[in-house]
Design an enzyme around this catalytic site. Sequence first.
Site, PDB file in Angstrom:
ATOM      1  N   CYS A   1      28.087  40.792 -16.996  1.00  0.00           N
ATOM      2  CA  CYS A   1      28.536  40.863 -18.392  1.00  0.00           C
ATOM      3  C   CYS A   1      27.379  40.631 -19.366  1.00  0.00           C
ATOM      4  CB  CYS A   1      29.673  39.865 -18.638  1.00  0.00           C
ATOM      5  SG  CYS A   1      29.213  38.172 -18.270  1.00  0.00           S
TER       6      CYS A   1
ATOM      7  N   ASP B   1      21.304  34.942 -20.119  1.00  0.00           N
ATOM      8  CA  ASP B   1      20.817  33.600 -19.788  1.00  0.00           C
ATOM      9  C   ASP B   1      20.038  33.580 -18.479  1.00  0.00           C
ATOM     10  OD1 ASP B   1      21.418  31.802 -21.868  1.00  0.00           O
ATOM     11  OD2 ASP B   1      23.547  31.972 -21.400  1.00  0.00           O
TER      12      ASP B   1
HETATM   13  C1  PEP Z   1      24.856  35.938 -20.661  1.00  0.00           C
HETATM   14  O1  PEP Z   1      24.276  34.859 -20.713  1.00  0.00           O
HETATM   15  O2  PEP Z   1      24.381  36.950 -20.128  1.00  0.00           O
HETATM   16  C2  PEP Z   1      26.181  36.099 -21.269  1.00  0.00           C
HETATM   17  C3  PEP Z   1      26.892  37.190 -21.066  1.00  0.00           C
HETATM   18  O3  PEP Z   1      26.653  35.123 -22.055  1.00  0.00           O
HETATM   19  P1  PEP Z   1      26.125  34.739 -23.525  1.00  0.00           P
HETATM   20  O4  PEP Z   1      25.314  35.883 -24.027  1.00  0.00           O
HETATM   21  O5  PEP Z   1      27.369  34.480 -24.307  1.00  0.00           O
HETATM   22  O6  PEP Z   1      25.344  33.499 -23.278  1.00  0.00           O
HETATM   23 MG    MG Z   2      25.287  32.985 -21.165  1.00  0.00          MG
END
Ligand code: PEP
Ligand code: MG
Length: 567
Positions: free
Chosen positions: A499, A452
Amino acid sequence: MYKGIAASRGIGIGSICRLIEHDLSFEAKLVEDPVAEKKRFQEAIDSFVKDTNAMADDIRKNIGPKEAEILLGHAVMMSDPAMSGEMFKMIEGGQCAESALTAVCDMFIGMFSNMEDEMMRQRASDIEDVKVSVLKKLLNIKDVNIRKVAPGTVLVCKDLTPSMTSQIVKENVAGIITEVGGNTSHSAILARALEIPAVLSVPGIVDAVKDKDTAVIDGTEGDVFINPDGTVLSKYLIKREEFLAQKAELEKFAGKPTVTADGKELELFCNIGTPRDAKKAMECDGEGIGLFRTEFLFMDNASYPTEEEQFEAYKEALETMQQRTVIIRTLDIGGDKEIPYLGLKKEENPFLGYRAVRYCLDNVEEYKIQLRAIIRASAFGKAKIMVPLVTTVDELRSVKKLVEEIKEDLRSEGIAFDEGIEVGCMMETASASLIADLLAKEADFFSIGTNDLTQYTMAVDRGNADVANLYSAFQPSVLRSIKNIIECANREGIPVGMCGEAAADPLMIPLLISFGLDEYSVNPVLVLTARSIISKWTKAEADELAAKIMAMDSKDEIISALKAAAK
Ligand code: PEP
Ligand code: MG
């Protein structure tokens, strides 16, 4: 080329042996002597149970106890009065053993195959497998002896049942191709456990090939070639060597700590989507869970999951991880993740709208159910709470206030929980990055969500193929943002992880080492790869590379330079 589901990694090259299905049709008839028929049926069951237990023994020795359980389950199933009792009753009523077996099994198959839960649906194929094996006993049909196939054999069949898989001698089978079965089917699980390359769900493959045809299968990509020309063959012979060399290299990192070349120990965690994935994280040598996406609990349910349902799911993940950290992210709906029963209205700009922590703080009673379930589960391991899509310090303060209120309630109710449970902040918006210094004072830890962060920094919809060329964590703006977040966390003395997918990118890792990232959270299958890359870099080398990279002004230039420097 044929395309199927990549179910077990690696390159398999060999000569095809087709496992053709037998004609299992029989004439349903009424029997004159039900006692004799019952005896014939009991003998078939006894012989099936004996063979199955022997096969389970083989599996236990050659593969492992967990995999043997599948077959032991089959033996137990036929001994279960709920199944066999009903069949005996039908035989007493004059049906032949074949009809009784088929009718009862089909009834259970129908019941299980309509269930939502993947594990339950899997029961249907287990029963089908049992039915076919016992039917073969009754009809006196003997199968090809899979145990005896020559070295370098590629097995091709409609479906590879657990009983077939159990007979495989790993050294002789170079690959497996089937017409049905998904990534989580037993054949896939067993093929992976045996480390035999497998491609599943290739329509019509059994009729498209002959015995002794040459097959090349790429179990990493899901590609199958039959009687390929010399160019394809040599390409895949090289690929097979590379794969084997890489695998041997990575295996050296199993069970080892994650350390840089100059000895700094880092944390290497996993991203998971269900509590069951925690087992996978453990099997893949993950040192904790850096992101437990809880949306599955909400998306797979017909209504808002109860505190108890949530508590059980979080507890399962925590218990599986045995006191290793599990970072549980609170509900991150909206954007591309829809939950029908919440009745959210359609928005012009869903990624910029009523989602994640914004939705949760506007529906506090619902949010408290989730927070309470997480806090209660914290008594069973090392849980941390993570808040997604934070853009203001107030949002984080509000969540922390709710957490304190819930802790107070639990104290007065005498319910156990971890008093020190931490509340961290996902760093995935441009705003969060620009106020990282302020957020670092309020958060117990940071985790950078580059998926994101890239989207919100670049103003690029992460799912829009037309602007995908701009969507890269190697854009100078995104790299600056990542660096700033890590530096703010380091300055304030709070741990910082990542993450988003970039944490496992071999090109990104040296930059993250240089910036000072503490924790990397990756897909479980990438743990050893990430650990091996981390082990290759010293801080000084990473710093030298990062200094050059951060002075560059285009992502293409950056990526080329990182590729040139890759170890
Ligand atoms: C991100 O946005 O990098 C993330 C780990 O969350 P998601 O992919 O679930 O939005
Ligand atoms: Mg995210």
